[in-house]
Design a protein around this motif. Structure first.
Motif, PDB file in Angstrom:
ATOM      1  N   ASP A   1      28.060 -35.894 -62.271  1.00 29.04           N
ATOM      2  CA  ASP A   1      27.490 -35.475 -63.548  1.00 29.04           C
ATOM      3  C   ASP A   1      28.556 -34.774 -64.389  1.00 29.04           C
ATOM      4  OD1 ASP A   1      25.969 -34.672 -65.604  1.00 29.04           O
ATOM      5  OD2 ASP A   1      24.498 -33.555 -64.428  1.00 29.04           O
TER       6      ASP A   1
ATOM      7  N   GLU B   1      18.041 -43.265 -54.164  1.00 28.68           N
ATOM      8  CA  GLU B   1      18.484 -41.866 -54.087  1.00 28.68           C
ATOM      9  C   GLU B   1      18.982 -41.381 -55.455  1.00 28.68           C
ATOM     10  OE1 GLU B   1      21.261 -41.012 -50.915  1.00 28.68           O
ATOM     11  OE2 GLU B   1      21.899 -39.193 -51.947  1.00 28.68           O
TER      12      GLU B   1
ATOM     13  N   MET C   1      17.587 -38.241 -57.419  1.00 28.76           N
ATOM     14  CA  MET C   1      18.434 -37.052 -57.492  1.00 28.76           C
ATOM     15  C   MET C   1      19.079 -36.849 -58.865  1.00 28.76           C
ATOM     16  SD  MET C   1      18.379 -35.345 -54.809  1.00 28.76           S
ATOM     17  CE  MET C   1      17.812 -35.430 -53.149  1.00 28.76           C
ATOM     18  N   PHE C   2      19.380 -37.959 -59.566  1.00 29.75           N
ATOM     19  CA  PHE C   2      20.040 -37.844 -60.870  1.00 29.75           C
ATOM     20  C   PHE C   2      19.202 -38.398 -62.016  1.00 29.75           C
ATOM     21  CE2 PHE C   2      23.603 -37.555 -57.972  1.00 29.75           C
ATOM     22  CZ  PHE C   2      24.441 -36.643 -58.579  1.00 29.75           C
TER      23      PHE C   2
ATOM     24  N   ILE D   1      13.439 -38.324 -50.658  1.00 31.10           N
ATOM     25  CA  ILE D   1      13.403 -37.066 -49.924  1.00 31.10           C
ATOM     26  C   ILE D   1      12.300 -36.163 -50.461  1.00 31.10           C
ATOM     27  CG2 ILE D   1      14.680 -34.940 -49.520  1.00 31.10           C
ATOM     28  CD1 ILE D   1      17.211 -36.640 -49.486  1.00 31.10           C
ATOM     29  N   MET D   2      12.155 -36.138 -51.770  1.00 31.69           N
ATOM     30  CA  MET D   2      11.300 -35.132 -52.385  1.00 31.69           C
ATOM     31  C   MET D   2       9.968 -35.729 -52.813  1.00 31.69           C
ATOM     32  SD  MET D   2      13.869 -32.802 -54.198  1.00 31.69           S
ATOM     33  CE  MET D   2      15.406 -32.468 -53.480  1.00 31.69           C
TER      34      MET D   2
ATOM     35  N   PRO E   1      17.025 -32.970 -59.263  1.00 33.89           N
ATOM     36  CA  PRO E   1      17.697 -31.733 -58.867  1.00 33.89           C
ATOM     37  C   PRO E   1      19.219 -31.774 -58.828  1.00 33.89           C
ATOM     38  CG  PRO E   1      16.648 -32.772 -56.986  1.00 33.89           C
ATOM     39  CD  PRO E   1      16.226 -33.541 -58.175  1.00 33.89           C
ATOM     40  N   MET E   2      19.827 -32.952 -58.728  1.00 34.01           N
ATOM     41  CA  MET E   2      21.287 -32.958 -58.665  1.00 34.01           C
ATOM     42  C   MET E   2      21.936 -32.930 -60.042  1.00 34.01           C
ATOM     43  SD  MET E   2      22.570 -32.739 -55.644  1.00 34.01           S
ATOM     44  CE  MET E   2      24.209 -33.422 -55.644  1.00 34.01           C
ATOM     45  N   ARG E   3      21.151 -32.988 -61.092  1.00 36.94           N
ATOM     46  CA  ARG E   3      21.734 -32.832 -62.426  1.00 36.94           C
ATOM     47  C   ARG E   3      22.257 -31.409 -62.578  1.00 36.94           C
ATOM     48  NH1 ARG E   3      19.576 -36.103 -67.308  1.00 36.94           N
ATOM     49  NH2 ARG E   3      19.242 -38.121 -66.341  1.00 36.94           N
ATOM     50  N   ARG E   4      23.367 -31.270 -63.261  1.00 40.19           N
ATOM     51  CA  ARG E   4      24.001 -29.949 -63.321  1.00 40.19           C
ATOM     52  C   ARG E   4      23.212 -28.960 -64.163  1.00 40.19           C
ATOM     53  NH1 ARG E   4      29.020 -29.793 -60.958  1.00 40.19           N
ATOM     54  NH2 ARG E   4      29.769 -27.892 -61.897  1.00 40.19           N
TER      55      ARG E   4
ATOM     56  N   PHE F   1      20.076 -28.501 -63.930  1.00 39.63           N
ATOM     57  CA  PHE F   1      18.922 -28.024 -63.173  1.00 39.63           C
ATOM     58  C   PHE F   1      19.228 -26.608 -62.686  1.00 39.63           C
ATOM     59  CE2 PHE F   1      16.927 -27.602 -58.898  1.00 39.63           C
ATOM     60  CZ  PHE F   1      15.625 -27.470 -59.349  1.00 39.63           C
TER      61      PHE F   1
ATOM     62  N   THR G   1      18.872 -23.850 -60.444  1.00 39.57           N
ATOM     63  CA  THR G   1      18.335 -23.607 -59.102  1.00 39.57           C
ATOM     64  C   THR G   1      17.752 -22.209 -58.964  1.00 39.57           C
ATOM     65  OG1 THR G   1      20.605 -23.151 -58.521  1.00 39.57           O
ATOM     66  CG2 THR G   1      19.736 -25.235 -57.808  1.00 39.57           C
TER      67      THR G   1
ATOM     68  N   VAL H   1      12.403 -39.933 -44.552  1.00 43.87           N
ATOM     69  CA  VAL H   1      13.249 -38.778 -44.252  1.00 43.87           C
ATOM     70  C   VAL H   1      12.888 -37.675 -45.247  1.00 43.87           C
ATOM     71  CG1 VAL H   1      15.156 -40.049 -43.256  1.00 43.87           C
ATOM     72  CG2 VAL H   1      15.074 -39.703 -45.703  1.00 43.87           C
ATOM     73  N   GLY H   2      13.530 -36.542 -45.119  1.00 48.55           N
ATOM     74  CA  GLY H   2      13.262 -35.447 -46.048  1.00 48.55           C
ATOM     75  C   GLY H   2      12.751 -34.200 -45.351  1.00 48.55           C
TER      76      GLY H   2
ATOM     77  N   HIS I   1      15.921 -31.773 -45.349  1.00 52.32           N
ATOM     78  CA  HIS I   1      16.792 -31.698 -46.532  1.00 52.32           C
ATOM     79  C   HIS I   1      17.111 -30.247 -46.858  1.00 52.32           C
ATOM     80  CE1 HIS I   1      18.595 -32.687 -50.294  1.00 52.32           C
ATOM     81  NE2 HIS I   1      17.742 -31.951 -50.952  1.00 52.32           N
TER      82      HIS I   1
ATOM     83  N   LYS J   1      24.314 -30.028 -53.250  1.00 54.04           N
ATOM     84  CA  LYS J   1      24.070 -29.161 -54.400  1.00 54.04           C
ATOM     85  C   LYS J   1      24.641 -27.764 -54.140  1.00 54.04           C
ATOM     86  CE  LYS J   1      21.944 -28.389 -58.354  1.00 54.04           C
ATOM     87  NZ  LYS J   1      22.306 -29.155 -59.554  1.00 54.04           N
TER      88      LYS J   1
ATOM     89  N   GLU K   1      28.332 -27.456 -54.804  1.00 53.23           N
ATOM     90  CA  GLU K   1      28.776 -27.446 -56.209  1.00 53.23           C
ATOM     91  C   GLU K   1      28.831 -26.027 -56.758  1.00 53.23           C
ATOM     92  OE1 GLU K   1      26.348 -29.988 -58.569  1.00 53.23           O
ATOM     93  OE2 GLU K   1      26.905 -31.768 -57.441  1.00 53.23           O
ATOM     94  N   ARG K   2      28.108 -25.107 -56.124  1.00 54.74           N
ATOM     95  CA  ARG K   2      28.083 -23.723 -56.617  1.00 54.74           C
ATOM     96  C   ARG K   2      28.895 -22.797 -55.723  1.00 54.74           C
ATOM     97  NH1 ARG K   2      23.540 -23.938 -60.198  1.00 54.74           N
ATOM     98  NH2 ARG K   2      23.682 -26.087 -60.883  1.00 54.74           N
TER      99      ARG K   2
ATOM    100  N   ARG L   1      33.457 -30.335 -58.244  1.00 52.77           N
ATOM    101  CA  ARG L   1      32.523 -30.932 -59.194  1.00 52.77           C
ATOM    102  C   ARG L   1      31.433 -31.683 -58.438  1.00 52.77           C
ATOM    103  NH1 ARG L   1      30.798 -31.641 -64.641  1.00 52.77           N
ATOM    104  NH2 ARG L   1      32.685 -30.491 -65.108  1.00 52.77           N
ATOM    105  N   ARG L   2      31.841 -32.396 -57.397  1.00 55.28           N
ATOM    106  CA  ARG L   2      30.866 -33.165 -56.626  1.00 55.28           C
ATOM    107  C   ARG L   2      31.434 -33.381 -55.235  1.00 55.28           C
ATOM    108  NH1 ARG L   2      26.793 -35.147 -54.686  1.00 55.28           N
ATOM    109  NH2 ARG L   2      25.949 -37.234 -55.021  1.00 55.28           N
TER     110      ARG L   2
ATOM    111  N   TYR M   1      23.589 -43.741 -42.458  1.00 56.57           N
ATOM    112  CA  TYR M   1      22.728 -43.744 -43.652  1.00 56.57           C
ATOM    113  C   TYR M   1      21.941 -45.045 -43.779  1.00 56.57           C
ATOM    114  CZ  TYR M   1      21.472 -43.180 -48.578  1.00 56.57           C
ATOM    115  OH  TYR M   1      20.783 -43.079 -49.760  1.00 56.57           O
TER     116      TYR M   1
ATOM    117  N   GLU N   1      19.920 -37.250 -45.326  1.00 53.27           N
ATOM    118  CA  GLU N   1      19.364 -36.537 -46.473  1.00 53.27           C
ATOM    119  C   GLU N   1      20.227 -35.380 -46.949  1.00 53.27           C
ATOM    120  OE1 GLU N   1      15.880 -34.414 -44.176  1.00 53.27           O
ATOM    121  OE2 GLU N   1      16.090 -36.517 -43.767  1.00 53.27           O
TER     122      GLU N   1
END
Lengths: 186, 399
Positions: free
Chosen positions: A57, A108, A112-113, A128-129, A137-140, A142, A144, B70-71, B74, B79, B82-83, B355-356, B364, B398
């Motif tokens: 992203d 996915e 996620m995106f 998953i969700m 949720p994987m968008r920047r 979002f 958290t 699956v899930g 998770h 994510k 990234e932080r 970044r990612r 998978y 996941e």
């Protein structure tokens, strides 16, 4: 590898080539030529294994970068194919007809995106969700922290008691208070 | 003359009213017809490899449709990373695969080193190779117990898990942690080998050989195991690239692709090893191949121990990791785990935070596309054996 990329250049417009290692190259293509390029890479240039496809992203540029990592068993080399797509109306051509497992990654990415792949099987099925109602949720963008504060705080806790009082009340109601010991400094 | 035609069964007509109707070679699944039952195998089921579930529709005890869910596990690792600053990613990545965390540690460290242009010292590369190969042994032992357990041979599972514990003792001595090691960090490794470590590893290797000798006799030569695993879940060579199948699962179908040999990383180019392949591609073939790879890994551990230099640096010089900015770029680092190609795709934008980070779990596709395809037309009792023979690992699916 360079020879393969030169052959690809005759088919599609290759915008950028980056040699990371002799066995790992990254190329950037135009989005509308991607499926054709991947089909050519797979069927003619023998990049038969799709290791993964993922999105990055770039919120500040309002773009998503999609990366398709393919592998050639004979050359023993990986090639990452990057395309940039618009972030607002994020949609990309599906490659589920090229690889049988591509639909998994596309499902996915949709979850996620929020990138849509029209025609991809089971793309809108939760991966998953289940019952997720927020933005992908994987968008920047979002948030958290805001999400977790909204969802998990303040959560009513259990009723608590002062342990000393509780012991006295529940266990030893008839037991007299112990005499307070007077210390010299008091 | 055939006795059956004379017997009382000669006019027997099977009641096929409970059979599904077929359309274009596929059964028409209508749950209201009372010919089918929907069963959830997992997420809490002894035959499931971790926290995942397979929603199966059966006719009698034969599976006609399967869907993987699956899930349940998770935790949002990608994510979270990234932080976090680069060095703060390390307590997270090892948790992506519990039985074999070191592959994650290696891939992430190597990706950061690749982007930042750091070259690790020679001895650190040897120690990393040793650590990776030991973790392959521990991972294979865990899998072997699961494969035997899925056929009801629970005792073998107890033997191998007990043996894995001896390997975990070695990990504890080497890294300080039994399950999650956090041994490899950017620039090298955290610790040197303790005194007398080589001898203790060699003792454990010998002990493992003895156990594997027993297991070969009671499990691989067992008539029941053979009859149940042979012909189960056949993967053709064409399926390998179509479904993204990797590792021993692909090699059992005749695809000679081992990253340690084809694209050698660390010190694998200096070790003697040959590509192990097979060509039938059924569950028994995969089991046998993984067993051979376990023996090969034990041999590699011995080779590595003989070649590790006594002296040398174990850590390259790093900038202050709390304010470490890695130049912008992208890279993909992969390593051969017990399940196959395990890779990390890392994109840096020049800041202190990645970044990612994307973890390409080896299983998978094994657990979803492949399992959903191969589970059709087998019986419920074989599903666990099939799932373990594909070596599925939910946490890496996941992430």
């Amino acid at each position: 590898m360079k020879e393969k990329i030169d052959r690809l250049r005759k088919m599609v417009n290759v915008l950028q080539v980056v040699e990371k290692h002799p066995d790992l190259y990254f190329i950037t293509l135009e989005g509308n030529q991607l499926v054709m390029a991947l089909g050519y890479l797979k069927n003619t240039l023998n990049f038969k294994h799709l290791a993964f496809m993922q999105a990055v992203d770039y919120l500040e540029d309002n773009k998503f970068m999609l990366t398709y990592m393919v592998y050639n068993y004979e050359l023993k080399a990986n090639l990452g194919v990057n395309v940039f797509i618009d972030r607002e109306e994020s949609s990309m051509f599906s490659i589920h007809r090229l690889w049988e497992h591509a639909w998994q990654y596309q499902r996915e990415l949709y979850e996620m995106f929020g990138i849509d792949f029209p025609g991809s099987p089971r793309v809108d099925e939760p991966f998953i969700m289940e019952s997720w109602e927020e933005m992908p949720p994987m968008r920047r963008d979002f948030d958290t922290l805001a999400y977790s504060q909204k969802t998990y705080f303040p959560r009513p806790g259990r009723e608590t008691n002062d342990p000393k009082e509780q012991m006295k009340k529940a266990k030893y109601p008839n037991y007299p208070d112990s005499p307070k010991i007077r210390r010299d400094d008091e | 003359m055939n006795k059956i035609s004379e017997s009382k069964y000669k006019d027997f007509v099977a009641d096929r009213s409970k059979y599904p109707e077929m359309e274009n070679g596929k059964p028409v699944i209508d749950l209201d017809s009372h010919k089918f039952t929907k069963i959830w195998q997992g997420p809490q089921h002894p035959g499931v490899t971790g926290n995942m579930s397979v929603e199966i529709i059966v006719n009698g005890d034969e599976i006609v449709d399967a869907k993987t869910h699956v899930g349940y596990l998770h935790r949002g690792f990608e994510k979270l990373m990234e932080r976090r600053r680069y060095i703060q990613c390390f307590p997270i990545v090892c948790r992506i695969c519990v039985p074999e965390p070191d592959t994650n540690e290696y891939c992430v460290s190597a990706a950061m080193e690749d982007l930042a242009g750091i070259v690790i010292p020679d001895k650190a590369a040897w120690l990393r190779t040793l650590n990776l190969e030991m973790s392959r042994v521990a991972g294979f032992l865990m899998w072997l117990g699961g494969q035997a357990g899925s056929l009801g041979m629970g005792a073998i599972g107890q033997w191998t898990v007990a043996m894995r514990d001896y390997w975990l003792d070695l990990f504890e001595e080497m890294t300080g942690g039994r399950i999650y090691h956090m041994y490899m960090i950017p620039g090298g490794v955290r610790k040197n080998l303790p005194l007398g470590f080589k001898e203790r590893v060699l003792q454990t290797v010998d002990r493992t050989y003895k156990l594997l000798d027993d297991i070969e006799r009671v499990f691989l030569n067992n008539a029941i195991a053979k009859s149940r695993l042979k012909g189960l879940g056949i993967i053709t060579p064409e399926m390998v690239s179509e479904y993204g199948i990797v590792g021993p699962t692909a090699r059992a179908s005749g695809i000679a692709d081992d990253i340690r040999i084809n694209q050698p990383y660390l010190k694998y180019a200096e070790l003697e090893m040959k590509m192990l392949t097979s060509n039938i591609g059924d569950a028994y073939d995969r089991t046998e191949l993984r067993f051979q790879e376990l023996l090969q890994s034990l041999d590699l551990v011995k080779q590595i121990l003989n070649k590790i230099p006594e002296n040398g640096e174990i850590q390259a010089k790093l900038p202050n990791v709390l304010h470490w900015k890695i130049p912008a770029g992208q890279t993909y680092i992969k390593a051969e785990s017990t399940r196959g190609e395990h890779g990390f795709y890392m994109v840096s934008d020049g800041s202190k935070y990645p970044r990612r980070v994307f973890a390409r779990g080896a299983s998978y596709t094994h657990a979803i596309s492949v399992l959903e395809k191969l589970a059709v037309n087998i019986t419920i009792s074989d599903l666990a054996a099939l799932m373990v023979s594909l070596h599925t690992c939910p946490p890496e699916i996941e992430r």
